[in-house]
Design a protein around this motif. Structure first.
Motif, PDB file in Angstrom:
ATOM      1  N   GLU A  27       0.842  -1.200   0.000  1.00 30.21           N
ATOM      2  CA  GLU A  27       0.000   0.000   0.000  1.00 30.21           C
ATOM      3  C   GLU A  27       0.879   1.251   0.000  1.00 30.21           C
ATOM      4  OE1 GLU A  27      -3.160   0.291  -0.294  1.00 30.21           O
ATOM      5  OE2 GLU A  27      -3.882  -1.750   0.050  1.00 30.21           O
ATOM      6  N   VAL A  28       0.520   2.217  -0.839  1.00 33.67           N
ATOM      7  CA  VAL A  28       1.220   3.506  -0.827  1.00 33.67           C
ATOM      8  C   VAL A  28       0.544   4.359   0.244  1.00 33.67           C
ATOM      9  CG1 VAL A  28       1.861   5.545  -2.153  1.00 33.67           C
ATOM     10  CG2 VAL A  28       1.830   3.293  -3.255  1.00 33.67           C
ATOM     11  N   ALA A  29       1.246   4.519   1.376  1.00 33.05           N
ATOM     12  CA  ALA A  29       0.643   5.157   2.549  1.00 33.05           C
ATOM     13  C   ALA A  29       0.841   6.662   2.569  1.00 33.05           C
ATOM     14  CB  ALA A  29       1.227   4.547   3.826  1.00 33.05           C
ATOM     15  N   GLY A  30       1.834   7.152   1.851  1.00 30.47           N
ATOM     16  CA  GLY A  30       2.074   8.588   1.844  1.00 30.47           C
ATOM     17  C   GLY A  30       2.997   8.975   0.717  1.00 30.47           C
ATOM     18  N   THR A  31       2.755  10.132   0.122  1.00 26.51           N
ATOM     19  CA  THR A  31       3.605  10.635  -0.951  1.00 26.51           C
ATOM     20  C   THR A  31       3.849  12.126  -0.738  1.00 26.51           C
ATOM     21  OG1 THR A  31       1.761  11.197  -2.411  1.00 26.51           O
ATOM     22  CG2 THR A  31       2.679   8.972  -2.616  1.00 26.51           C
ATOM     23  N   ALA A  32       4.884  12.623  -1.377  1.00 25.13           N
ATOM     24  CA  ALA A  32       5.172  14.061  -1.334  1.00 25.13           C
ATOM     25  C   ALA A  32       6.070  14.404  -2.505  1.00 25.13           C
ATOM     26  CB  ALA A  32       5.828  14.456  -0.026  1.00 25.13           C
ATOM     27  N   ARG A  33       6.018  15.647  -2.913  1.00 21.95           N
ATOM     28  CA  ARG A  33       6.919  16.170  -3.947  1.00 21.95           C
ATOM     29  C   ARG A  33       7.678  17.339  -3.368  1.00 21.95           C
ATOM     30  NH1 ARG A  33       5.436  16.826 -10.196  1.00 21.95           N
ATOM     31  NH2 ARG A  33       5.967  14.625 -10.001  1.00 21.95           N
ATOM     32  N   GLY A  34       8.975  17.389  -3.663  1.00 23.90           N
ATOM     33  CA  GLY A  34       9.814  18.470  -3.169  1.00 23.90           C
ATOM     34  C   GLY A  34      10.698  19.035  -4.256  1.00 23.90           C
ATOM     35  N   GLY A  35      11.664  19.832  -3.852  1.00 24.29           N
ATOM     36  CA  GLY A  35      12.552  20.505  -4.792  1.00 24.29           C
ATOM     37  C   GLY A  35      13.615  19.589  -5.362  1.00 24.29           C
ATOM     38  N   GLY A  36      14.441  20.149  -6.225  1.00 25.47           N
ATOM     39  CA  GLY A  36      15.468  19.383  -6.914  1.00 25.47           C
ATOM     40  C   GLY A  36      16.634  19.026  -6.022  1.00 25.47           C
ATOM     41  N   PHE A  37      17.358  17.995  -6.459  1.00 26.93           N
ATOM     42  CA  PHE A  37      18.506  17.469  -5.709  1.00 26.93           C
ATOM     43  C   PHE A  37      19.769  17.811  -6.488  1.00 26.93           C
ATOM     44  CE2 PHE A  37      21.400  13.921  -4.571  1.00 26.93           C
ATOM     45  CZ  PHE A  37      21.430  14.108  -3.194  1.00 26.93           C
ATOM     46  N   ARG A  38      20.526  18.802  -6.009  1.00 25.98           N
ATOM     47  CA  ARG A  38      21.685  19.304  -6.749  1.00 25.98           C
ATOM     48  C   ARG A  38      22.912  19.433  -5.845  1.00 25.98           C
ATOM     49  NH1 ARG A  38      17.313  22.405  -8.235  1.00 25.98           N
ATOM     50  NH2 ARG A  38      17.955  24.094  -6.861  1.00 25.98           N
ATOM     51  N   PRO A  39      23.459  18.322  -5.360  1.00 18.77           N
ATOM     52  CA  PRO A  39      24.622  18.422  -4.474  1.00 18.77           C
ATOM     53  C   PRO A  39      25.833  19.124  -5.077  1.00 18.77           C
ATOM     54  CG  PRO A  39      24.162  16.137  -5.064  1.00 18.77           C
ATOM     55  CD  PRO A  39      22.991  16.944  -5.515  1.00 18.77           C
ATOM     56  N   PRO A  40      26.084  19.029  -6.416  1.00 16.12           N
ATOM     57  CA  PRO A  40      27.241  19.772  -6.931  1.00 16.12           C
ATOM     58  C   PRO A  40      27.100  21.279  -6.744  1.00 16.12           C
ATOM     59  CG  PRO A  40      26.562  18.089  -8.498  1.00 16.12           C
ATOM     60  CD  PRO A  40      25.482  18.174  -7.468  1.00 16.12           C
ATOM     61  N   ALA A  41      25.858  21.776  -6.738  1.00 14.37           N
ATOM     62  CA  ALA A  41      25.635  23.224  -6.606  1.00 14.37           C
ATOM     63  C   ALA A  41      25.479  23.655  -5.157  1.00 14.37           C
ATOM     64  CB  ALA A  41      24.390  23.630  -7.402  1.00 14.37           C
ATOM     65  N   THR A  42      24.848  22.803  -4.334  1.00 17.14           N
ATOM     66  CA  THR A  42      24.498  23.228  -2.968  1.00 17.14           C
ATOM     67  C   THR A  42      25.310  22.559  -1.881  1.00 17.14           C
ATOM     68  OG1 THR A  42      22.806  21.515  -2.677  1.00 17.14           O
ATOM     69  CG2 THR A  42      22.114  23.550  -3.751  1.00 17.14           C
ATOM     70  N   GLY A  43      26.013  21.480  -2.228  1.00 16.60           N
ATOM     71  CA  GLY A  43      26.648  20.656  -1.211  1.00 16.60           C
ATOM     72  C   GLY A  43      25.704  19.531  -0.799  1.00 16.60           C
ATOM     73  N   VAL A  44      26.281  18.429  -0.305  1.00 20.08           N
ATOM     74  CA  VAL A  44      25.494  17.242  -0.004  1.00 20.08           C
ATOM     75  C   VAL A  44      24.472  17.493   1.087  1.00 20.08           C
ATOM     76  CG1 VAL A  44      25.597  14.901   0.929  1.00 20.08           C
ATOM     77  CG2 VAL A  44      27.222  15.603  -0.839  1.00 20.08           C
ATOM     78  N   GLU A  45      24.872  18.142   2.172  1.00 14.15           N
ATOM     79  CA  GLU A  45      23.947  18.290   3.301  1.00 14.15           C
ATOM     80  C   GLU A  45      22.764  19.190   2.958  1.00 14.15           C
ATOM     81  OE1 GLU A  45      23.909  16.419   5.933  1.00 14.15           O
ATOM     82  OE2 GLU A  45      25.682  15.424   5.116  1.00 14.15           O
ATOM     83  N   ARG A  46      23.005  20.279   2.248  1.00 11.39           N
ATOM     84  CA  ARG A  46      21.876  21.138   1.856  1.00 11.39           C
ATOM     85  C   ARG A  46      20.972  20.424   0.858  1.00 11.39           C
ATOM     86  NH1 ARG A  46      23.397  27.078   0.127  1.00 11.39           N
ATOM     87  NH2 ARG A  46      21.124  27.056  -0.158  1.00 11.39           N
ATOM     88  N   ALA A  47      21.572  19.626  -0.022  1.00  5.61           N
ATOM     89  CA  ALA A  47      20.759  18.859  -0.965  1.00  5.61           C
ATOM     90  C   ALA A  47      19.894  17.852  -0.213  1.00  5.61           C
ATOM     91  CB  ALA A  47      21.654  18.145  -1.971  1.00  5.61           C
ATOM     92  N   LEU A  48      20.459  17.212   0.812  1.00  2.97           N
ATOM     93  CA  LEU A  48      19.686  16.270   1.614  1.00  2.97           C
ATOM     94  C   LEU A  48      18.622  16.981   2.447  1.00  2.97           C
ATOM     95  CD1 LEU A  48      22.430  13.744   2.759  1.00  2.97           C
ATOM     96  CD2 LEU A  48      20.510  13.290   1.232  1.00  2.97           C
ATOM     97  N   ASP A  49      18.876  18.214   2.820  1.00  5.39           N
ATOM     98  CA  ASP A  49      17.846  18.986   3.525  1.00  5.39           C
ATOM     99  C   ASP A  49      16.596  19.130   2.652  1.00  5.39           C
ATOM    100  OD1 ASP A  49      19.429  19.319   5.757  1.00  5.39           O
ATOM    101  OD2 ASP A  49      20.118  21.331   5.205  1.00  5.39           O
ATOM    102  N   THR A  50      16.825  19.325   1.352  1.00 10.61           N
ATOM    103  CA  THR A  50      15.691  19.421   0.425  1.00 10.61           C
ATOM    104  C   THR A  50      14.916  18.108   0.391  1.00 10.61           C
ATOM    105  OG1 THR A  50      16.868  21.038  -0.940  1.00 10.61           O
ATOM    106  CG2 THR A  50      15.020  19.896  -1.964  1.00 10.61           C
ATOM    107  N   LEU A  51      15.645  16.986   0.347  1.00 11.62           N
ATOM    108  CA  LEU A  51      14.978  15.690   0.403  1.00 11.62           C
ATOM    109  C   LEU A  51      14.238  15.523   1.727  1.00 11.62           C
ATOM    110  CD1 LEU A  51      17.483  13.061  -1.060  1.00 11.62           C
ATOM    111  CD2 LEU A  51      15.918  14.575  -2.248  1.00 11.62           C
ATOM    112  N   ALA A  52      14.866  15.967   2.818  1.00 15.84           N
ATOM    113  CA  ALA A  52      14.285  15.770   4.149  1.00 15.84           C
ATOM    114  C   ALA A  52      12.913  16.420   4.263  1.00 15.84           C
ATOM    115  CB  ALA A  52      15.226  16.315   5.225  1.00 15.84           C
TER     116      ALA A  52
END
Length: 325
Positions: free
Chosen positions: A27-52
């Motif tokens: 069962e798909v219990a939850g979904t969400a859409r967020g911003g783009g994942f661009r670690p080369p531009a933002t750094g890994v941690e800020r990119a993961l913040d977007t995923l978070a």
């Protein structure tokens, strides 16, 4: 599933991220859409913040069910060493018991493989760029670095736009073959000549990001019979077939029927000349290959990869596929 708990599926591209929480019974219990994942531009941690941010909303919608496996298919995870680093950084976020990171091409590949008990095949993804990946059940994969010209790549929307500009510029100043592109490309921006477009691009009056708008113009000119434009589409078809055939060969799939999944905005559009050209070139290079166009959401592929990892049952696969349509 062989492991108790849900799968947290993440498909993160440069422009957007899709997240889905899939429970043990599919069962798909939850979904969400967020911003783009661009670690080369933002750094890994800020990119993961977007995923978070997107992960948090999906988990809240799912009622914060325990997650057994995080299956993340990420843009910019182009090399195995990058996947390993991103997997370690993702694991540190504590989103699930286990974490696996793959390049986002694998999401398109798995989304298009209908044989859940024995997933094997190759995918070529052509959107802004071009990439190819393949997998077989014993764990072997085939892939390319896909870092641009430095890694031998040709094609993708960005590359096609650059090639179209190159030919149009040379046509106008006399160094190259005549082509309708010399009028059609500047006309797209309301300009009269390639010189005016070159100047506008150089001075920033037309932002570099808008170059991708020229790829559909190239297809329109090619479909009207322009030999130069049509030649670029033929070359792209050959490139797609070559990548697929090489990946099939690496996985010992050339001499057996195997799916070749065609995904990304350019291939999924099924433009007549390109679609037919890919199938003809593939028939020459790998006659037993079975081309399929993939239109399913790549996050489905991330979910299926997670379900593979935890040993999902047939009913769970069917349920999650039905949810994504």
């Amino acid at each position: 599933m062989g492991v108790s708990g849900a799968v947290l599926a993440i498909d993160a591209g440069n422009s957007k991220t899709d997240v889905a929480v899939v429970t043990a019974d599919g069962e798909v219990a939850g979904t969400a859409r967020g911003g783009g994942f661009r670690p080369p531009a933002t750094g890994v941690e800020r990119a993961l913040d977007t995923l978070a941010e997107a992960v948090g909303r999906a988990q809240e919608a799912a009622g914060h069910v325990p997650v057994a496996h995080v299956s993340a298919c990420l843009a910019n995870a182009d090399l195995p060493v990058e996947e390993e680093r991103l997997a370690a950084a993702t694991a540190a976020r504590g989103w699930g018991q286990a974490v696996e990171v793959r390049n986002d091409t694998f999401a398109v590949l798995r989304a298009g493989l209908l044989e859940d008990a024995d997933p094997r095949g190759v995918a070529v993804v052509c959107g802004a760029g071009i990439n190819c990946a393949g997998m077989v059940p014993d764990g072997r994969t085939a892939r390319f670095p896909a870092l641009g010209r430095v890694s031998g790549d040709w094609g993708g929307g960005g590359g096609l736009a650059e090639e179209a500009l190159w030919h149009a510029a040379r046509a106008e100043d006399g160094r190259g073959e005549p082509t309708t592109l010399a009028r059609a490309l500047p006309a797209h921006f309301g300009l009269d000549t390639m010189y005016a477009l070159i100047e506008a691009l150089h001075l920033g009056h037309v932002p570099p990001a808008r170059r991708h708008e020229l790829t559909p113009v190239l297809f329109t000119v090619a479909e009207a019979g322009d030999p130069v434009a049509a030649g670029l589409i033929t070359r792209l078809a050959e490139e797609v077939a070559t990548m697929a055939a090489v990946a099939l060969d690496r996985l010992d799939l050339v001499d057996t029927p195997a799916p070749v999944l065609l995904g990304g905005s350019i291939l999924a559009a099924r433009r007549p000349g390109l679609d037919a050209g890919v199938r003809e070139a593939l028939a020459r290079r790998a006659p037993l290959a079975e081309p399929r166009v993939v239109t399913a959401a790549p996050v489905l592929g991330a979910a299926l990869l997670g379900m593979d990892a935890v040993g999902a049952g047939a009913e769970a696969y069917a349920r999650v596929r039905a949810w994504f349509g």
